[in-house]
Design a protein around this motif. Sequence first.
Motif, PDB file in Angstrom:
ATOM      1  N   UNK A 284       0.896  -1.361   0.182  1.00 49.07           N
ATOM      2  CA  UNK A 284       0.189  -0.378   0.490  1.00 49.07           C
ATOM      3  C   UNK A 284       0.702   1.159  -0.124  1.00 49.07           C
ATOM      4  N   UNK A 285       0.835   1.995  -0.728  1.00 51.31           N
ATOM      5  CA  UNK A 285       1.080   3.276  -1.301  1.00 51.31           C
ATOM      6  C   UNK A 285       0.681   4.836  -0.233  1.00 51.31           C
ATOM      7  N   UNK A 286      -0.275   4.274  -0.910  1.00 54.32           N
ATOM      8  CA  UNK A 286      -1.598   5.794  -0.877  1.00 54.32           C
ATOM      9  C   UNK A 286      -2.561   5.655  -1.093  1.00 54.32           C
ATOM     10  N   UNK A 287      -4.214   6.170   0.024  1.00 51.98           N
ATOM     11  CA  UNK A 287      -4.760   6.572   0.487  1.00 51.98           C
ATOM     12  C   UNK A 287      -5.588   7.740   0.678  1.00 51.98           C
ATOM     13  N   UNK A 288      -6.799   7.627  -0.070  1.00 49.30           N
ATOM     14  CA  UNK A 288      -7.761   8.824   0.117  1.00 49.30           C
ATOM     15  C   UNK A 288      -8.734   9.062   1.264  1.00 49.30           C
ATOM     16  N   UNK A 289      -8.756   9.209   2.077  1.00 47.86           N
ATOM     17  CA  UNK A 289     -10.508   8.632   2.767  1.00 47.86           C
ATOM     18  C   UNK A 289     -12.050   8.600   2.233  1.00 47.86           C
ATOM     19  N   UNK A 290     -13.557   8.744   1.945  1.00 50.16           N
ATOM     20  CA  UNK A 290     -14.117   8.244   1.742  1.00 50.16           C
ATOM     21  C   UNK A 290     -15.114   9.239   1.866  1.00 50.16           C
ATOM     22  N   UNK A 291     -15.022  10.809   2.699  1.00 49.61           N
ATOM     23  CA  UNK A 291     -15.518  11.651   3.169  1.00 49.61           C
ATOM     24  C   UNK A 291     -14.367  13.252   3.722  1.00 49.61           C
ATOM     25  N   UNK A 292     -13.708  12.917   3.621  1.00 48.08           N
ATOM     26  CA  UNK A 292     -12.343  13.325   3.933  1.00 48.08           C
ATOM     27  C   UNK A 292     -11.161  13.595   2.742  1.00 48.08           C
ATOM     28  N   UNK A 293     -10.957  14.744   2.557  1.00 50.52           N
ATOM     29  CA  UNK A 293      -9.176  14.907   1.777  1.00 50.52           C
ATOM     30  C   UNK A 293      -7.898  14.564   2.479  1.00 50.52           C
ATOM     31  N   UNK A 294      -7.808  13.470   3.084  1.00 52.10           N
ATOM     32  CA  UNK A 294      -6.740  13.766   4.336  1.00 52.10           C
ATOM     33  C   UNK A 294      -6.027  12.352   3.911  1.00 52.10           C
ATOM     34  N   UNK A 295      -5.085  12.162   3.416  1.00 49.93           N
ATOM     35  CA  UNK A 295      -4.900  11.322   1.992  1.00 49.93           C
ATOM     36  C   UNK A 295      -3.440  10.065   3.065  1.00 49.93           C
ATOM     37  N   UNK A 296      -3.696   9.364   3.238  1.00 49.96           N
ATOM     38  CA  UNK A 296      -2.257   8.563   4.070  1.00 49.96           C
ATOM     39  C   UNK A 296      -1.292   8.134   2.387  1.00 49.96           C
TER      40      UNK A 296
ATOM     41  N   UNK B  34       6.599   9.136   0.106  1.00 52.23           N
ATOM     42  CA  UNK B  34       6.380  10.154   1.075  1.00 52.23           C
ATOM     43  C   UNK B  34       7.052  10.956   0.330  1.00 52.23           C
ATOM     44  N   UNK B  35       6.181  12.521   0.368  1.00 54.99           N
ATOM     45  CA  UNK B  35       6.852  13.198  -1.072  1.00 54.99           C
ATOM     46  C   UNK B  35       7.364  13.312  -2.091  1.00 54.99           C
ATOM     47  N   UNK B  36       6.839  12.171  -2.812  1.00 51.18           N
ATOM     48  CA  UNK B  36       7.273  12.084  -4.468  1.00 51.18           C
ATOM     49  C   UNK B  36       5.882  11.996  -4.619  1.00 51.18           C
ATOM     50  N   UNK B  37       5.428  11.352  -4.197  1.00 53.26           N
ATOM     51  CA  UNK B  37       3.515  11.115  -4.895  1.00 53.26           C
ATOM     52  C   UNK B  37       2.542  11.321  -3.996  1.00 53.26           C
ATOM     53  N   UNK B  38       1.070  11.791  -5.077  1.00 54.98           N
ATOM     54  CA  UNK B  38       0.531  12.817  -4.069  1.00 54.98           C
ATOM     55  C   UNK B  38      -0.592  12.589  -5.018  1.00 54.98           C
ATOM     56  N   UNK B  39      -1.825  11.975  -3.473  1.00 58.85           N
ATOM     57  CA  UNK B  39      -2.587  10.992  -4.354  1.00 58.85           C
ATOM     58  C   UNK B  39      -4.158  12.265  -4.073  1.00 58.85           C
ATOM     59  N   UNK B  40      -4.967  12.312  -5.213  1.00 64.00           N
ATOM     60  CA  UNK B  40      -6.008  12.958  -5.446  1.00 64.00           C
ATOM     61  C   UNK B  40      -7.428  12.693  -5.432  1.00 64.00           C
ATOM     62  N   UNK B  41      -8.772  13.208  -5.983  1.00 60.95           N
ATOM     63  CA  UNK B  41      -9.632  12.717  -6.417  1.00 60.95           C
ATOM     64  C   UNK B  41     -10.891  14.064  -6.445  1.00 60.95           C
ATOM     65  N   UNK B  42     -11.469  13.251  -7.664  1.00 60.52           N
ATOM     66  CA  UNK B  42     -12.434  14.145  -8.977  1.00 60.52           C
ATOM     67  C   UNK B  42     -13.736  13.768  -8.462  1.00 60.52           C
ATOM     68  N   UNK B  43     -14.578  14.219  -7.365  1.00 58.81           N
ATOM     69  CA  UNK B  43     -15.636  13.870  -7.256  1.00 58.81           C
ATOM     70  C   UNK B  43     -16.606  13.455  -8.680  1.00 58.81           C
ATOM     71  N   UNK B  44     -16.419  15.014  -9.278  1.00 58.20           N
ATOM     72  CA  UNK B  44     -17.192  14.810 -10.426  1.00 58.20           C
ATOM     73  C   UNK B  44     -17.346  13.616 -10.983  1.00 58.20           C
TER      74      UNK B  44
END
Length: 123
Positions: free
Chosen positions: A47-59, A65-75
């Motif tokens: 596991x390298x990254x995750x984003x919660x179901x109803x928040x925007x605080x990734x892990x 860390x510092x090289x990868x970034x996770x984001x979500x486009x709900x639309x």
Amino acid sequence: QVQLVESGGGLVQPGGSLRLSCAGSGFTSDGYAIGWFRQAPGKRREGIACIPGREDTPEYADSVKGRFSISRDKAKNTVYLEMSSLKPEDTAVYYCGAEWLTCTLMASEYEYWGRGTQVTVSS
């Protein structure tokens, strides 16, 4: 029927960047946590990254860390993984998974999986 489809993998030189996409269908992104995992030959799924179901605080895992970034486009019901400063050891098949609400880097917690996309970092 829940489906996840990964895309965006490919061959990239060390130090380069890629953006992976995880497109979901059959469910709304609101409520589902999305995780990114990778598996290299002969190794366990990491596991390298995750984003919660109803928040925007990734892990993130320490390895990215510092090289990868996770984001979500709900639309678009799509989650992205921006990868930069790529190293040969990042070479693996990358998978996204979905589970209800909770963000975790433990693969066993995920209910739904995509089929993966290959990322190869090599000169």
